[in-house]
Design an enzyme around this catalytic site. Structure first.
Site, mmCIF file in Angstrom:
data_model
loop_
_atom_site.group_PDB
_atom_site.id
_atom_site.type_symbol
_atom_site.label_atom_id
_atom_site.label_comp_id
_atom_site.label_asym_id
_atom_site.label_seq_id
_atom_site.Cartn_x
_atom_site.Cartn_y
_atom_site.Cartn_z
ATOM 1 N N GLY A 93 -3.984 -15.121 25.642
ATOM 2 C CA GLY A 93 -3.109 -15.097 26.807
ATOM 3 C C GLY A 93 -3.887 -14.975 28.099
ATOM 4 O O GLY A 93 -3.688 -15.745 29.046
ATOM 5 N N ALA A 94 -4.778 -13.990 28.161
ATOM 6 C CA ALA A 94 -5.580 -13.790 29.359
ATOM 7 C C ALA A 94 -6.449 -15.009 29.644
ATOM 8 O O ALA A 94 -6.629 -15.406 30.810
ATOM 9 C CB ALA A 94 -6.449 -12.543 29.204
ATOM 10 N N GLY A 146 -10.845 -35.372 20.962
ATOM 11 C CA GLY A 146 -9.749 -35.350 21.933
ATOM 12 C C GLY A 146 -8.498 -34.703 21.384
ATOM 13 O O GLY A 146 -8.517 -33.577 20.895
ATOM 14 N N ASP A 180 -20.766 -23.590 23.511
ATOM 15 C CA ASP A 180 -19.957 -22.506 22.956
ATOM 16 C C ASP A 180 -18.493 -22.937 23.042
ATOM 17 O O ASP A 180 -17.985 -23.209 24.128
ATOM 18 C CB ASP A 180 -20.196 -21.221 23.763
ATOM 19 C CG ASP A 180 -19.425 -20.021 23.227
ATOM 20 O OD1 ASP A 180 -18.667 -20.167 22.242
ATOM 21 O OD2 ASP A 180 -19.573 -18.926 23.798
ATOM 22 N N GLY A 204 -9.911 -24.091 23.398
ATOM 23 C CA GLY A 204 -8.519 -24.402 23.105
ATOM 24 C C GLY A 204 -7.569 -23.763 24.093
ATOM 25 O O GLY A 204 -6.542 -24.341 24.453
ATOM 26 N N ASP A 205 -7.917 -22.563 24.559
ATOM 27 C CA ASP A 205 -7.081 -21.901 25.561
ATOM 28 C C ASP A 205 -7.129 -22.652 26.881
ATOM 29 O O ASP A 205 -6.102 -22.792 27.568
ATOM 30 C CB ASP A 205 -7.547 -20.461 25.761
ATOM 31 C CG ASP A 205 -7.470 -19.641 24.483
ATOM 32 O OD1 ASP A 205 -6.562 -19.913 23.674
ATOM 33 O OD2 ASP A 205 -8.308 -18.749 24.298
ATOM 34 N N ALA A 246 -15.198 -26.895 29.342
ATOM 35 C CA ALA A 246 -15.315 -25.495 28.948
ATOM 36 C C ALA A 246 -16.376 -25.271 27.875
ATOM 37 O O ALA A 246 -17.012 -24.206 27.842
ATOM 38 C CB ALA A 246 -13.967 -24.981 28.460
ATOM 39 N N SER A 258 -16.499 -19.759 31.200
ATOM 40 C CA SER A 258 -16.779 -21.192 31.037
ATOM 41 C C SER A 258 -15.696 -22.083 31.634
ATOM 42 O O SER A 258 -15.871 -23.294 31.695
ATOM 43 C CB SER A 258 -16.913 -21.519 29.542
ATOM 44 O OG SER A 258 -15.642 -21.493 28.890
#
Length: 309
Positions: free
Chosen positions: A51-52, A231, A254, A259-260, A290, A299
């Protein structure tokens, strides 16, 4: 109680309802097997939690963003609140107390792949009552993004609390059985290969297109499957079926938080009115940017960095 509830709330592009963790990261040459000990690098502590992470990623891109989460009254909680505020996230919905701040134990190998174990801590104390108390915050959001590092009943309460016309984006990570009411609200359901196979079980099939068909049959309005360096694949019941969205080629350092970053970018652009494929095309560039840097929130790129990729 959300601190702006008694005033006229601002208009948010994205509200993230989810987890906030301290990421404790160690680099390893290889992951240990059962009963084995390996030596790693010095411990590094990063602000994290799905979430963060999403809130910071969206704010860094320029989205007007708020976070509804719970942290402990401890050093890790202060680290997380500071990182949100520095990124420009509205933290009025970040609740404090109830348990220690959540922690993620992360090992990263030389290829950039990671393995993660999460201790939920305060995240497990984010309740449906907290969602109800934050009604003004939810009413101010165009798009609401949730994950499964908070209780499932809290995710369901969030789906029920959406204002008319708001869009729910759900990344079911870690995977868990989803109630029909949550699946029906997803627009889109965002999964990677592991999450897709976990949800679909033996009927998953062997291709992203098959996963998309199986997931769509469960009831979400749209589905996005992230495919790492390949992708993403998007499928919208209102559109032309499954569409592949390629990613630019980059040297991965890394993958933590990539995904976030993707999901946050996707949610923001959908809120701006872009169609699913268009929003995903932007999001894969954000995710690619990222992975070229270490850490999760550290990142996440700015809009200018994405444009230069």
């Amino acid at each position: 109680m959300y601190e702006h509830e008694d005033s006229v709330p601002p208009r948010y592009d994205l509200l993230v309802v989810g987890s906030a963790n301290a990421d404790l990261v160690i680099g390893v040459d290889r992951r240990p097997g059962p009963g084995e000990t390996v030596l790693g690098s010095d411990l590094v502590v990063h602000p994290g939690g799905k979430g963060a992470n999403q809130a910071v990623a969206a704010a860094r891109l320029g989205a007007r963003t708020a976070l509804l989460a719970r942290v402990g009254d401890d050093a890790h909680g202060r680290l997380l609140r500071d990182s949100q505020q520095e990124a420009g996230v509205d933290t009025g919905g970040v609740l404090v107390g109830g348990a220690p701040t959540g922690v993620a134990l992360i090992t990263v190998d030389p290829s950039g792949d990671n393995s993660i174990v999460v201790s939920p801590g305060a995240n497990a104390r984010l309740t449906p009552e907290d969602i109800e108390a934050a009604g003004a915050l939810l009413a101010a959001a165009r798009v609401v993004s949730v994950q499964l590092e908070i209780p499932l009943e809290t995710v369901a309460a969030t789906a029920r609390a959406l204002r008319p016309g708001a869009r729910l984006v759900l990344n079911p990570s870690p995977p868990a059985p989803l109630p029909d009411e949550v699946l029906a609200a997803c627009d889109p359901l965002v999964v990677n290969e592991h999450e897709a196979r976990s949800i679909l079980g033996e009927s998953a099939g062997s291709t992203p297109e098959a996963w998309a068909r199986g997931l769509t049959a469960l009831g979400p309005r749209s589905v996005v499957i992230t495919l790492g360096a390949e992708g993403a694949l998007v499928s919208d019941t209102r559109g032309a079926g499954a569409v592949r969205v390629p990613s630019p080629r980059v040297d991965a350092v890394d993958t933590t938080g990539a995904g976030d970053a993707f999901t946050a970018a996707l949610a923001w652009r959908l809120g701006l009115g872009e169609d699913l494929a268009e929003a995903a095309a932007f999001a894969v560039r954000v995710g690619a940017a990222a992975v070229t840097k270490e850490g999760a929130q550290a990142s996440f790129p700015s809009a200018e960095e994405v444009a230069a990729l």
